[in-house]
Each structure stands twice: as C-alpha cells, then as structure tokens.
Design an enzyme around this catalytic site. Sequence first.
Site, PDB file in Angstrom:
ATOM      1  N   ASN A 180      41.420   2.343   7.810  1.00 40.65           N
ATOM      2  CA  ASN A 180      40.494   1.966   6.599  1.00 40.65           C
ATOM      3  C   ASN A 180      39.273   2.818   6.629  1.00 40.65           C
ATOM      4  O   ASN A 180      39.213   3.739   7.685  1.00 40.65           O
ATOM      5  CB  ASN A 180      40.184   0.292   6.679  1.00 40.65           C
ATOM      6  CG  ASN A 180      39.642  -0.216   5.632  1.00 40.65           C
ATOM      7  OD1 ASN A 180      39.389   0.527   4.602  1.00 40.65           O
ATOM      8  ND2 ASN A 180      39.477  -1.501   5.534  1.00 40.65           N
ATOM      9  N   HIS A 234      41.787  -0.259  -3.673  1.00 38.93           N
ATOM     10  CA  HIS A 234      41.131   0.544  -2.454  1.00 38.93           C
ATOM     11  C   HIS A 234      42.055   1.333  -1.801  1.00 38.93           C
ATOM     12  O   HIS A 234      43.343   1.066  -1.503  1.00 38.93           O
ATOM     13  CB  HIS A 234      40.923  -0.921  -1.340  1.00 38.93           C
ATOM     14  CG  HIS A 234      40.284  -0.354  -0.164  1.00 38.93           C
ATOM     15  ND1 HIS A 234      39.064   0.324  -0.239  1.00 38.93           N
ATOM     16  CD2 HIS A 234      40.551  -0.697   1.106  1.00 38.93           C
ATOM     17  CE1 HIS A 234      38.721   0.691   1.083  1.00 38.93           C
ATOM     18  NE2 HIS A 234      39.513   0.045   1.881  1.00 38.93           N
ATOM     19  N   CYS A 290      36.216   4.926  -1.433  1.00 44.31           N
ATOM     20  CA  CYS A 290      37.384   4.720  -0.544  1.00 44.31           C
ATOM     21  C   CYS A 290      38.507   5.883  -0.820  1.00 44.31           C
ATOM     22  O   CYS A 290      39.186   6.499  -0.117  1.00 44.31           O
ATOM     23  CB  CYS A 290      37.895   3.428  -1.012  1.00 44.31           C
ATOM     24  SG  CYS A 290      38.469   3.108  -2.450  1.00 44.31           S
TER      25      CYS A 290
END
Length: 346
Positions: free
Chosen positions: A198, A178, A42
């Site tokens: 995202n 994240h 990520c």
Amino acid sequence: KLSKNKSDRYLPKVGDSLPESIDWREKGVLVGVKDQGSCGSCWAFSAVAAMESINAIVTGNLISLSEQELVDCDRSYNEGCDGGLMDYAFEFVIKNGGIDTEEDYPYKERNGVCDQYRKNAKVVKIDSYEDVPVNNEKALQKAVAHQPVSIALEAGGRDFQHYKSGIFTGKCGTAVDHGVVIAGYGTENGMDYWIVRNSWGANCRENGYLRVQRNVSSSSGLCGLAIEPSYPVKTGPNPPKPAPSPPSPVKPPTECDEYSQCAVGTTCCCILQFRRSCFSWGCCPLEGATCCEDHYSCCPHDYPICNVRQGTCSMSKGNPLGVKAMKRILAQPIGAFGNGGKKSSS
C-alpha cells in the site's frame, strides 16, 4: 479503462509450474513503503513501485523514483491528486524516455507545476507495459511470479478501512478506487493470500503491507483486484547519465485576463460568465483543452467533445469511446506564478 496493451503473456497454460509462494520484499527489489498523504496519487505510487521493482530485477540497482513527477507532469489523462490510472503513468514514462529519482524530484503531497528540468532527468526508463488477462487470478499469480504487478481494488468499504492485520477476507465490492501493487503471494493455514503493498505509510497494517485472500469464488478477485492488473516491461539498460546542464527556460504562466492567470501548460476556462464578460476564471490542467459548457469541466484537445451529463469526453460526436472529463481548478491572481504571461483562453 482504455487499454491498447492487452497481453496473453501470462495466460495460464497446461503444464505451468509456478512457485507455491513468492515475496518480492525478500528479493531486495522494493524500496521502503511510502506515504501518499492526503493527495489522491495512489496511481502514481502504484506505477512507480512497479517500475522501481522491474528496474531492480533487470539492472540489479534499486532506485527510488519520483511520484511527484507523475503528479505534476503526467497530465494528458491523469489528474494528479484527483486520481489517475497506472497504465497512463506507464505511457507517460515511455513517451518521456524515462523518469527522475525521488531524491531529485521529491514528493510534496500536492499538485504542482511540472519541473521541466527534472522531467528531462531520465534516470530509469521502461520499454513498454502490458495488461494481465483480466478477471483471472491464475494469470495474475503467473505475472506476480515474474515481477510485482500494479492493480486497483476497492478500498473505501468499511471492512477494508478497519482491517488491521492478518489475511483480509472482509466484505468489499468491485468499484475499484485505489491503486496498489501485488508484491507476492502465499498460503497460511490453508488459506491462499496476496501480499499487497500500500501507499499509506510503513506504520499502516502489516508494516505498510496487507494480505488479501487469494483464489476466491469471484473471477474479479476479492475487492476487484483482478480487474485492472498491469505491469511495466523493461528489457534494455537505462539512459546514460546526462552531463549537468542549466535549467530549461521556464515558460510564463497563461494570463486569462488582467487579473487572473493559470500555470504553464494549462488552459483558461471561464467559471462565471455574464453576457460576454468573464468574472471568474478556472484552469483546465491541459494545454489546448476544450472548456465545457457546464463551466466546471474540460476535455483534452484530442477528445474535444464534451458529454456534460455523462462527465466524459469523446473524439467525435456519437463515438462511444471516451475519457473522463477533467475538473477545473481556480485561477490564481496575476503574479502568483511570477512575472510574465500570455493570452490563451477558450
């Protein structure tokens, strides 16, 4: 997080005039939402999205850049599919002089050996990076009004995992785990929100994005999103397109013994030792690394002191500053990376 790039550029000031809302998707500076898959990369997707957008803002060219280059090649402090930090990714691109495109160095959803030829294909560069003043949603808003910003938040909580659409207002902590990008902000029915990009694919949540409540009572922001915001800085043009050149000579893998080897740029570290003989080898994902006595972790050469109990590495004994120790991965049989090798073990 270790950072040398704190900046007051976006510290709120009396008289600041910010747009009530902004959505960088509408400005054409964000490529389609990508999917990191089962790889814990990520951090690479967050850093790349921020660099793609600032490059588009400055040059007018929207270019999809390579997360895989960061996963494979940015191994000084980041750990590929085992996690990393966006600031370290920015540092890598600055020191490397640029980053390759997604088309030329495509994503594989796994750790790989750094492709030195593609690493040298420096298509887009950044000049520096800065950290937004921490725990300050107003400062973060000011930064996002100028460009998309990399952030970290806590995404492992039950409420976050089960969120589908709308403005997320659920319970979550501040143990950020994240990396994502804030791509705008706005207000709906009296509730302020952030637009968060995202890296779980375009079919997740709101077309790959989600909205998270903004201006909450906690200074760290909902889910800790104001704890680690940072952004790349770009002021100059990209490097000239290099003429085609043959691939750089590929270094041989590192031989641990006559049976085991590690990829180039890594260090052999013994996992199972009896007396002076090693019966099983592991690979530390750094060249010239220190192998820690727990036979599990290792430390960068410039942070050579292993603090096994804390799982950290220090520059010297008693030095409170350090970095997270790295995990070893199993060595491969001789021939797994091709012929050739050299002895280099610790």
